[in-house]
Design an enzyme around this catalytic site. Structure first.
Site, PDB file in Angstrom:
ATOM      1  N   GLU A  66       0.811  -1.214   0.000  1.00 43.45           N
ATOM      2  CA  GLU A  66       0.000   0.000   0.000  1.00 43.45           C
ATOM      3  C   GLU A  66       0.851   1.273   0.000  1.00 43.45           C
ATOM      4  OE1 GLU A  66      -3.754   1.285   2.432  1.00 43.45           O
ATOM      5  OE2 GLU A  66      -2.020   1.365   3.742  1.00 43.45           O
ATOM      6  N   ARG A 131       6.540  10.201   7.247  1.00 43.68           N
ATOM      7  CA  ARG A 131       6.799   9.584   5.942  1.00 43.68           C
ATOM      8  C   ARG A 131       6.345  10.439   4.741  1.00 43.68           C
ATOM      9  NH1 ARG A 131       7.475   3.939   6.642  1.00 43.68           N
ATOM     10  NH2 ARG A 131       8.500   3.693   8.668  1.00 43.68           N
ATOM     11  N   HIS A 161       0.977   6.155  10.170  1.00 42.81           N
ATOM     12  CA  HIS A 161       0.343   6.782   9.003  1.00 42.81           C
ATOM     13  C   HIS A 161      -1.057   7.297   9.363  1.00 42.81           C
ATOM     14  CE1 HIS A 161       2.944   3.844   6.536  1.00 42.81           C
ATOM     15  NE2 HIS A 161       3.349   5.048   6.182  1.00 42.81           N
ATOM     16  N   CYS A 248      -2.429  -2.034   4.728  1.00 44.85           N
ATOM     17  CA  CYS A 248      -1.059  -1.993   4.174  1.00 44.85           C
ATOM     18  C   CYS A 248      -0.751  -3.136   3.216  1.00 44.85           C
ATOM     19  CB  CYS A 248      -0.004  -2.090   5.268  1.00 44.85           C
ATOM     20  SG  CYS A 248      -0.459  -1.474   6.840  1.00 44.85           S
TER      21      CYS A 248
END
Ligand code: CIR
Length: 253
Positions: A66, A131, A161, A248
């Protein structure tokens, strides 16, 4: 939105060498493979045709596909992952997506992880995290705006995330952790708020009317049952040890 395809990747034997902040101990490869296979079967059960890529030697996080791309109805945006050891994952994902979509690349200094991107219909929430930086978010935002989509940046203060904390569980309903319960960026959506001790269940996947959630979160399950959709529970213990979860492990489009 109805999905027809998913891209996944089998983990390498050395998956314990990936990046993690977890203190749950090293993942067991055989168990991880079993959990991965169950995941692929669940996606098939939701009506998807699933591509399983070979393990990518030297990339112990590469099964978290992902993060390497954002696939929209119009294009596939290949990311520049924010973690240096993961940057080499993207060429093989671009090759896998080539038959399906026009490819667009995020350019440095922009960085972007797909785990920070939540697409709800034609709106994109793009998390700004360790990130994903502002340039990366803007490059994705500009690319999707060109196809009539909208986007908003959202600062990610906790978790790896944005989708560690917020996911769609319906076209107008978000499952969120408590810090996002009243977040102004999410105004206009119904919110199901997870209890503090079940935060990991925030990473629940809504696919073609089904909800795929991690096992072991009874309070969240009860809340999701009110939506009246079929629920599939999957054990993700080995991926959790590497800061990963259900969203993910695939690209869905
Ligand atoms: C990493 O730190 O990059 C991996 N160990 C975990 C990535 C999880 N990806 C995701 O939540 N989208």
């Amino acid at each position: 939105m109805t999905f027809t395809h998913a891209i996944t990747r089998r983990p390498v034997k050395e998956l314990a060498a990936g990046i993690t902040t977890s203190i749950l101990g090293p993942p067991d490869y055989i168990k991880a493979l079993d959990q991965f296979n169950a995941y692929v079967n669940a996606l098939k059960q939701c009506g998807l045709s699933v591509t399983v890529l070979d393990p990518l030697d030297g990339y112990p996080d590469a099964h978290f596909v992902e993060d390497a791309a954002v696939v929209t109805p119009d294009i596939a945006v290949i990311t520049n992952p924010g973690a240096a050891p993961r940057k080499g994952e993207v060429p093989s994902i671009a090759a896998a997506l080539q038959p399906f979509r026009k490819i667009v690349w995020v350019q440095p200094p922009g960085t972007l992880d797909g785990g920070d991107v939540l697409m709800v219909d034609r709106h994109f929430f793009i998390g700004l995290s360790d990130r994903t930086n502002e340039q990366g978010a803007r490059q994705l935002g500009d690319a999707v705006t060109g196809f009539g989509c909208t986007w908003t940046p959202v600062r990610v203060a906790a978790g790896l995330h944005f989708k560690s904390s917020v996911n769609a569980v319906g076209s107008d309903t978000l499952l969120t952790t408590q810090p996002f319960a009243d977040h102004p960026a999410l105004a206009g959506f119904h919110r199901i708020v997870i209890s503090a001790q079940e935060e990991y269940a925030g990473n629940t996947l809504w696919v073609n009317g089904h909800l795929i959630m991690p096992t072991g979160f009874p309070d969240t399950r009860k809340k999701l049952e009110t939506l009246g959709r079929p629920i599939i529970e999957l054990d993700t213990s080995e991926f959790r040890k590497m800061d990963g979860g259900l969203t993910c492990l695939s690209l869905r489009f």
